[in-house]
Design an enzyme around this catalytic site. Sequence first.
Site, PDB file in Angstrom:
ATOM      1  N   GLU A 131       0.810  -1.218   0.000  1.00 46.41           N
ATOM      2  CA  GLU A 131       0.000   0.000   0.000  1.00 46.41           C
ATOM      3  C   GLU A 131       0.845   1.270   0.000  1.00 46.41           C
ATOM      4  OE1 GLU A 131      -3.105   0.153  -0.370  1.00 46.41           O
ATOM      5  OE2 GLU A 131      -4.048  -1.678   0.379  1.00 46.41           O
ATOM      6  N   GLU A 185       7.724 -21.982   7.277  1.00 46.37           N
ATOM      7  CA  GLU A 185       7.978 -21.140   8.443  1.00 46.37           C
ATOM      8  C   GLU A 185       8.964 -21.778   9.427  1.00 46.37           C
ATOM      9  OE1 GLU A 185       4.850 -21.522  11.907  1.00 46.37           O
ATOM     10  OE2 GLU A 185       3.790 -21.064  10.044  1.00 46.37           O
TER      11      GLU A 185
END
Length: 270
Positions: free
Chosen positions: A80, A111
Site C-alpha cells: 500500500e 515457516e
Amino acid sequence: MFVKISEQSSLYNDLEKKSIHELLEDINTEDQKVAIAVQRAIPQIEKLVTQIVPRMKQGGRIFYMGAGTSGRLGVLDASEIPPTFGMPNTFVIGLIAGGDTALRNPVENAEDDTERGWKELLEHNITDKDTVIGIAASGTTPYVIGALHKARQQGILTGCITSNPNSPMAAESDVPIEMIVGPEYVTGSSRMKSGTGQKMILNMISTSVMIQLGRVKGNKMVNMQLSNKKLIDRGTRMIIEELDLEYEQAKALLLMHGSVKKAVDAYKAK
C-alpha cells in the site's frame, strides 16, 4: 516458562450451538479489546518509529517478515505504500515464508526454516540503515527468529509485533511490540484478534514514518499514485482546495505533473 496466551482456550464454549447473532456479538466483543491492547503498546511503537525515521532519511528500508496471516499482513501494508504515498516499492518490503505462493496457499514447513529469512534479506542487499520487523502472534516462528537473530548480529535495527509477552522473537528484537489481546474467539485462530491488531500497528508504523518523511501535507496524500479515476478526482479536488482553481484546470495541472505536490509546487513557482 514461556506461555502462549494466544494459544490459550477461548473464553467462549459450544460455539456451534450459538445463533448467528450471538456469534457476531461475541466476536465483536472480543474485537473491542484489540484497540485497547494496541493503545497500551504505543510506547513501544513510538520507540521503534523514532529509530526507523532517521535510518530511512539516509536511504534505509523497512522489511516486514512473517508466516501465514502475519506474513500476508506485512506484504499488504508494504504493497500500500507506493499508491498511498508515492514511494517506490523498494522502501517498504514484505517478505513471507514460502514466497508469493504463500499469499494464497499454505507452503508446507516454510515457516520452520531458520536460515531462509536471512538468505532472503541478503538477496535484498540488506544494510545497517535498514530495519527488520518480525510479525508473529506466537512469537515463535523460526523463519522470523532466524532472520532477526542474524540481522541483530550485523547491527541492523530489529523490531517485532507479537501477541505474547517475553517470546523468543522478542528476545531477538531491539524494540519488541507486545500487543496482548488475550485468547482468540476460536481457540488459537490468530487470524482474528492478533491479525486485527497487527494490521492496526502496521498502519501506525508505516503511516507515521511516511508523514515524518514528508509524504503527507496537511492531512492529504499529496504524493499518491494517480492509478485510477477515483484517485485522479481526489487529487484534482486537493489542488482546487489548495489553489482555488476551476476543476478542469486543476485536473490538467495534476495530470501534467503526476502528483498533487508537484502540481502545487509548480503552480506556486510560476
